[in-house]
Design an enzyme around this catalytic site. Structure first.
Site: not given
Length: 810
Positions: A3, A5, A75, A145, A155
């Site tokens: 991912h 953020t 992340e 993601h 993402d």
């Protein structure tokens, strides 16, 4: 699952550690983040790998749903930035629940910075450690993601270095030679949408095979391209994308690739046979002979699966057989009784309304066998032919398709209020899911005399009043004709127009392609006053004779700009396209479109020069009050001086082209325009008639590289640049056109929606403000379109059946 953020380090930590919110197993900061407290970048573990983290949300990968408890989330701090329109969250949030990719939402402008090199090095080291601890994480299970939630997320974005990870032994990538092999296979015969959908699903994506380039498919193709073809992200099923996908399948899932390629070969052969034999003019046609069945069943039992569009309660199946022994035909899993048709061997029509549903429907044919005959080699004597017609519009209620009647009545209140304030009249038609749920007439077809005084006995507007469509002519006559000619292989939009019009040569004309005119990129000025001796180029360019005008168009009008420099809307482009159509077909434009479209569909009120077609004057909406004089502010030879009624308003169409031109001149009613618009939702057909190839439709509503609100002819909603036309809520896939006299059409395949708003807003007095002339009708909301169109969308968005879903926060 990787991912980003979109937040700095401290904000990311705060959100990822807040109870009952989104979380992840690991967080990797980036350099130069003022909120990061350490001197050196370090991986931060937030959740133990053996525990669930809430990072995936509603998700799917390789047969697994909601994979929070089956995945490790990483992340990356990355300040990708999305700016929203003012008040977007408050006023437009209902769009987020309708399958549109949130970061790709047209209400947002997003940027994606490059990832920090040291951050990626840390990520590579971390993933290698994770794989060592969890060897079941195969290359195709290292994903973004977006891959597991293509309808909602993008993402880690198009800048994430997937190939760099692959070169370090992490994740999946394709082999160039294998990709080239598939590209050479597919470039002459592309795989079907259904096959691409099945291939995406076989690789891991959560997508159903529908056979239609629907929103889910566009989103999935978009995220696939961001992962494996970030230099070509279009959401379209290009041949290059298909080659990449099959190269990945061959490398990581060879059995699936082999099975899909067997299906590709069968589909390719069947499509060629059906294309050659199909005389049913149908949406779906299956023609099988004994030889084909025998060839297929050498490797596996023959099952033919097809998808077609229909609406609940509609549909006809035509069947004809010769020496058929057995066959099972099912629609949506229910067996269709074909025994009588098989026994009689006469062509039969079976009503399949009891089996159909709104949207995608599924036809399957299996257990096919033929009787033995004395001449088994003559397969023309042993066949099964099935055909299903196209959908058509029917009457319905708003609530039957999830639309609020109360909210639609608010539109009535607004338009009727403006009628009282002086707006002349309008007809509004709304069709959703194949049902006409609103068809209302307002005000007057003729309200004022040439002096702007209200008539003692004004002509009331009716639902079947005929309107001057103005530039909607460009769509429902000229562009339709071009699309049909392209579908029939009689016209190639990528060829120079002089290939069809040899005299169109010299001074840059030789380089202009047909598509340049469709995309308003040929370089012409927006308008030219052929009909006026005082035009911008002088009296030698003056013409009030159709043949002379065509000659000037073809040989004399100079360009303002070079080709493909700017998309600049020009009537000249479509005047030339009208000439092109006449040259290819050997018929006048009005004769051709009437014969090819309007007559087969019984559209008796869709005509050029309606008075010559014997349409009564009192059934036609009037336009300007004092001819084309703008209340005597404009003068030229032969200018009309009375209320324009039953004649095309556009000056070039009327004076220079005698009522028949590619840019203006068509008249029609709201319901007949809606019928034409529905053809675009129905993959090119309506009822028992097919007009366009579905692939042609897709190419015509794809955006120009110069302007994403312009397709081939069609105007596109784009990214909310045309809210005056499409309102605030149209999906990014909506298209249509406007007309100067007061007409607007919106076709939105995402919502299966057609909106036709026809007004005679120019049938109002002229207002003068600081030397600027304006029709009073243009000052009303009804004449501006956007608010009315937005209110139509508001009548069904956020309704109880709108299938909104809650998503994971980010």
């Amino acid at each position: 699952v990787i991912h980003f953020t979109t937040l700095n380090y401290q904000d990311s930590v705060d959100i990822l550690t807040e109870p009952e919110k989104v979380s992840a197993h690991y967080l990797i900061p980036e350099r130069f983040d003022e909120t990061y407290p350490e001197k050196e970048l370090k991986v931060v573990q937030l959740v133990d790998e053996k525990d669930r983290a809430w990072h995936a949300g509603l998700s799917h990968w390789q047969g697994r749903d909601n994979i929070n408890d089956q995945s490790i989330g990483i992340e990356l701090v990355n300040l990708s930035n999305c700016q929203s329109e003012p008040d977007y969250e408050q006023n437009h949030a209902q769009m987020d629940g309708h399958g549109l990719n949130i970061e790709a939402n047209p209400h947002l402008l997003c940027s994606y910075p490059d990832f920090d090199d040291q951050q990626i090095n840390l990520l590579i080291k971390l993933i290698k450690q994770i794989i060592e601890r969890n060897p079941e994480i195969s290359p195709t299970r290292i994903v973004g993601h977006a891959d597991i939630t293509p309808d909602r997320r993008v993402d880690p974005g198009p800048r994430f270095p997937w190939k760099r990870l692959y070169d370090q032994g992490i994740g999946a990538w394709y082999d160039d030679e294998t990709q080239l092999k598939y590209w050479q296979i597919f470039k002459n015969s592309p795989p079907s949408i259904g096959l691409i959908q099945k291939a995406l699903a076989d690789y891991g994506y959560g997508i159903l095979e529908t056979g239609i380039l629907d929103v889910k498919t566009i989103n999935t193709l978009t995220v696939f391209q961001m992962h494996f073809r970030p230099w070509q992200v279009s959401g379209q099923p290009t041949v290059e994308t298909a080659a990449t996908l099959f190269a990945l399948l061959e490398k990581y899932f060879p059995e699936k690739a082999e099975r899909l390629m067997r299906r590709y070969a069968e589909e390719d052969q069947l499509e060629k046979t059906e294309k050659h034999q199909n005389q049913d003019n149908a949406q779906l046609a299956i023609i099988l002979n004994a030889e084909q069945v025998a060839a297929i069943e050498k490797t596996q039992p023959m099952v033919i699966d097809r998808i077609f569009k229909a609406y609940q309660g509609q549909g006809q199946l035509k069947i004809k057989v010769k020496n058929l022994a057995t066959a099972r035909v099912r629609i949506n899993g229910k067996t269709v009784e074909i025994k009588k048709a098989v026994q009689s061997e006469d062509e039969a029509t079976i009503n399949i309304g009891q089996y159909t549903q709104d949207g995608n429907n599924y036809l399957s044919v299996d257990q096919v066998s033929f009787k033995e005959t004395q001449s088994d080699d003559n397969n023309s004597e042993r066949y099964l032919r099935l055909a299903i017609n196209f959908p058509f519009l029917s009457k319905g209620t708003p609530e039957s398709v999830g639309v609020s009647s109360a909210k639609l009545k608010q539109i009535d209140q607004l338009i009727n209020k403006e009628i009282k304030q002086g707006f002349p009249g309008a007809v509004l038609l709304v069709a959703k899911n194949g049902k006409i749920i609103k068809h209302t007439a307002y005000g007057f077809a003729k309200r004022y005399d040439e002096d702007g005084k209200q008539l003692d006995a004004p002509i009331k507007m009716k639902k079947d009043t005929v309107f001057d469509l103005a530039s909607n002519t460009k769509m429902y006559a000229t562009t339709f004709a071009v699309m049909k000619l392209v579908s029939e292989g009689k016209l190639n939009v990528n060829q120079p127009i002089r290939q069809y019009l040899p005299e169109y040569t010299g001074n840059g004309r030789d380089t202009r392609l047909v598509r340049d005119f469709l995309q308003h990129a040929a370089g012409y000025r927006p308008i030219f006053r052929f009909y006026d001796k005082n035009n911008a180029l002088g009296e030698r360019y003056f013409s009030q004779n159709r043949e002379r005008t065509k000659n000037i168009l073809l040989t004399q009008i100079p360009f303002d700009k070079g080709r493909n420099i700017e998309a600049k809307y020009s009537d000249l482009d479509f005047m030339l396209l009208g000439v092109l159509i006449e040259r290819i077909t050997g018929q006048s434009l009005d004769e051709y479109v009437n014969e090819q479209f309007y007559q087969p569909l019984n559209l008796n009120r869709t005509r050029f020069n309606p008075l010559q077609a014997n349409l009564p004057l009192d059934q036609i909406a009037a336009t300007e009050l004092r001819g084309n004089s703008r209340d005597n502010h404009v003068e030229f030879i032969n200018n009309r001086t009375q209320v324009i009624h039953g004649e095309v308003h556009d000056e070039n169409a009327f004076y220079a082209m005698q009522g028949v031109s590619g840019h203006a001149g068509l008249f029609s009613t709201a319901e007949e325009v809606a019928t034409l618009a529905s053809m675009m939702l129905n993959q090119g057909g309506y009822g028992d008639f097919e007009f366009f190839n579905r692939n042609v439709i897709q190419s015509f509503v794809s955006p120009s590289p110069l302007d994403n609100t312009i397709g081939l002819g069609w105007r596109l909603a784009g990214f909310q640049q045309r809210t005056h036309h499409f309102g605030l809520y149209a999906s990014p896939y909506a298209f249509g056109h406007t007309g100067w006299t007061g007409t607007v059409t919106v076709i939105d395949p995402y919502y299966d929606l057609v909106i036709v708003l026809l007004t005679n807003k120019k049938h109002t007095p002229i207002m003068e403000d600081n030397g600027n002339l304006q029709f009073k009708g243009d000052t009303f909301e009804t004449g501006k379109y956007g608010k009315i169109i937005s209110m139509v969308y508001q009548s069904f968005l956020n309704q109880p059946n709108s299938n909104q879903v809650k998503t994971d926060a980010k």
